[in-house]
Design an enzyme around this catalytic site. Structure first.
Site, PDB file in Angstrom:
ATOM      1  N   LYS A 200       0.885  -1.182  -0.071  1.00 48.34           N
ATOM      2  CA  LYS A 200      -0.136   0.003   0.114  1.00 48.34           C
ATOM      3  C   LYS A 200       0.897   1.105   0.034  1.00 48.34           C
ATOM      4  CE  LYS A 200      -3.564   2.459   2.626  1.00 48.34           C
ATOM      5  NZ  LYS A 200      -4.569   2.627   3.427  1.00 48.34           N
ATOM      6  N   ARG A 210     -10.748   9.874   1.666  1.00 54.97           N
ATOM      7  CA  ARG A 210     -10.668  10.532   2.919  1.00 54.97           C
ATOM      8  C   ARG A 210     -11.719  11.632   3.113  1.00 54.97           C
ATOM      9  NH1 ARG A 210      -4.088  11.163   3.081  1.00 54.97           N
ATOM     10  NH2 ARG A 210      -3.678   9.005   2.668  1.00 54.97           N
ATOM     11  N   LYS A 223       0.984  10.054   5.453  1.00 55.37           N
ATOM     12  CA  LYS A 223       1.092   8.760   6.058  1.00 55.37           C
ATOM     13  C   LYS A 223       2.484   8.006   5.391  1.00 55.37           C
ATOM     14  CE  LYS A 223      -3.983   8.005   6.456  1.00 55.37           C
ATOM     15  NZ  LYS A 223      -4.933   7.101   6.545  1.00 55.37           N
ATOM     16  N   LYS A 254      -1.995  -1.463  -3.799  1.00 53.05           N
ATOM     17  CA  LYS A 254      -2.951  -0.310  -3.590  1.00 53.05           C
ATOM     18  C   LYS A 254      -2.090   1.002  -3.844  1.00 53.05           C
ATOM     19  CE  LYS A 254      -6.038   2.010  -0.584  1.00 53.05           C
ATOM     20  NZ  LYS A 254      -6.516   1.997   0.709  1.00 53.05           N
ATOM     21  N   SER A 280     -10.080   5.480  -4.749  1.00 52.52           N
ATOM     22  CA  SER A 280     -11.166   6.235  -4.946  1.00 52.52           C
ATOM     23  C   SER A 280     -10.538   7.523  -5.956  1.00 52.52           C
ATOM     24  CB  SER A 280     -11.410   7.157  -3.647  1.00 52.52           C
ATOM     25  OG  SER A 280     -10.172   7.744  -2.964  1.00 52.52           O
ATOM     26  N   TYR A 319     -15.126   0.747  -7.017  1.00 50.19           N
ATOM     27  CA  TYR A 319     -16.223   1.323  -6.808  1.00 50.19           C
ATOM     28  C   TYR A 319     -17.181   1.267  -8.091  1.00 50.19           C
ATOM     29  CZ  TYR A 319     -13.712   3.228  -3.072  1.00 50.19           C
ATOM     30  OH  TYR A 319     -12.925   3.516  -1.968  1.00 50.19           O
TER      31      TYR A 319
END
Ligand SMILES: NCc1[nH]cc(CCC(=O)O)c1CC(=O)O
Length: 330
Positions: A200, A210, A223, A254, A280, A319
């Site tokens: 990731k 987010r 992060k 990812k 996303s 999605y």
């Protein structure tokens, strides 16, 4: 590979008709490849749109159950739950994460109780419950690894107790897969699967997510001390080996589209169940252009998802899942 020279070899022979092309197509996208990430909110009969993700809504549990039923009817094998947590429940110790009655666990139970033929995947990371917006526990600005793993284990057990079939640790702490696997084994959950978010990357493509889970405002800093540097590939291979040795059943890469090289390398090197998350920002990018009429939405959807299959993935979190499932039915 043996190849006759032109004109003995004319590649266009096999591209001439739709039937001929179908006959020699090397990889195919099917509904069996899909995992649908969904956003859950509190309340009854509530739905709100996520502005940066056109067509995506946060649903209250009652509506989510109906949505899960539609997904099951479409033949989608799994949905993945992400809770939009009330800001008042976010703390520095993230206690809400392992509350057996938190939103995610209530949603899991409700879908379970509806008796649907669909697998439930849950997200194991502290960010929805963290006042700091990070995936781990923060002290003096440092994201603490081992303390976070302890919290993640409690969270994982609560999710397994609620009836999750697949746990998806998306936190990127070291040692979490082994700790979760041991806890599942010794707490009556030996058949709960782990799909590790193994590679990731610290990515700007997570922005709309987010927003969707209400973490954008809370996040302090970035992060990069736990998610991967996007320049790295050898590290991803080492992480796959590590997670497999720790008891992960499935491996995830990812984001997806910008990391197809990693997907291909994971599959060809390890030959294990390999998944990609078309995140996303990838969805927003395709939908945004389609809404403006700059791209053909259906066609880029199918093409982008098919690329994951070609790269060797066994499935894709996307999605687009219900939309592409409907299209594939036609
Ligand atoms: N644990 C956080 C988490 N789980 C899934 C996503 C991103 C999914 C997406 O962008 O669609 C993120 C965001 C992040 O790491 O900040």
């Amino acid at each position: 590979m043996t190849q006759a020279p032109y004109p003995a070899a004319r590649f266009r022979r096999l591209r001439r008709t739709p039937a001929m092309r179908a006959l020699v197509r090397e990889t195919t996208l099917t509904v069996d490849d899909l995992i649908w990430p969904v956003f859950v909110r509190d309340g009854t009969n509530e739905r709100d749109a996520v502005p940066s993700m056109p067509g995506v809504e946060r649903l209250s549990i009652d509506l989510l159950v109906e949505t899960a039923r539609e997904a099951a009817d479409l033949g989608i094998p799994a949905i993945c739950l992400f809770p939009y947590t009330d800001p008042s429940l976010k703390t520095e110790q993230c206690e809400e994460a392992w509350n057996p009655d938190n939103l995610s666990n209530r949603a899991t139970r409700a879908i379970r109780d509806a008796g649907l033929d669909i697998s439930i995947m849950t997200d194991v990371a502290l960010d929805p419950y963290n006042a700091n917006g990070h995936d781990g526990i923060v002290r003096d600005g440092i994201i603490l690894n081992d303390e976070s793993v302890d919290a993640l284990v409690k969270m994982a057990l609560a999710q397994a107790d609620a009836g999750a079939d697949i746990l998806g640790p998306s936190d990127m702490m070291d040692g979490r897969v082994a700790a979760m696997r041991a806890a599942l084994e010794s707490n009556g959950h030996k058949d709960v699967a782990i799909m590790s978010y193994t590679a990731k990357y610290a990515s700007a493509f997570y922005g709309p997510f987010r927003d969707a889970v209400g973490a954008s405002g809370a996040l302090k800093g970035d992060k990069k001390t736990y998610q991967m540097d996007f320049g790295n590939r050898d590290e991803a291979m080492r992480l796959v080996e590590r997670d497999l040795m720790e008891g992960a059943d499935m491996i995830m890469v990812k984001p997806g589209m910008p990391y197809l090289d990693i997907c291909a390398a994971v599959k060809s090197t390890f030959g294990v169940p390999t998944f990609a998350y078309q995140v996303s920002g990838e969805y927003a990018m395709l939908m945004g252009a389609a809404e403006r009429g700059w791209l053909d939405g259906d066609r880029v959807m199918v093409e982008s998802l098919s690329a994951f299959k070609r790269a060797g993935c066994d499935g894709i979190l996307t999605y687009f899942a219900p939309r592409v499932a409907r299209l594939l039915q036609e």
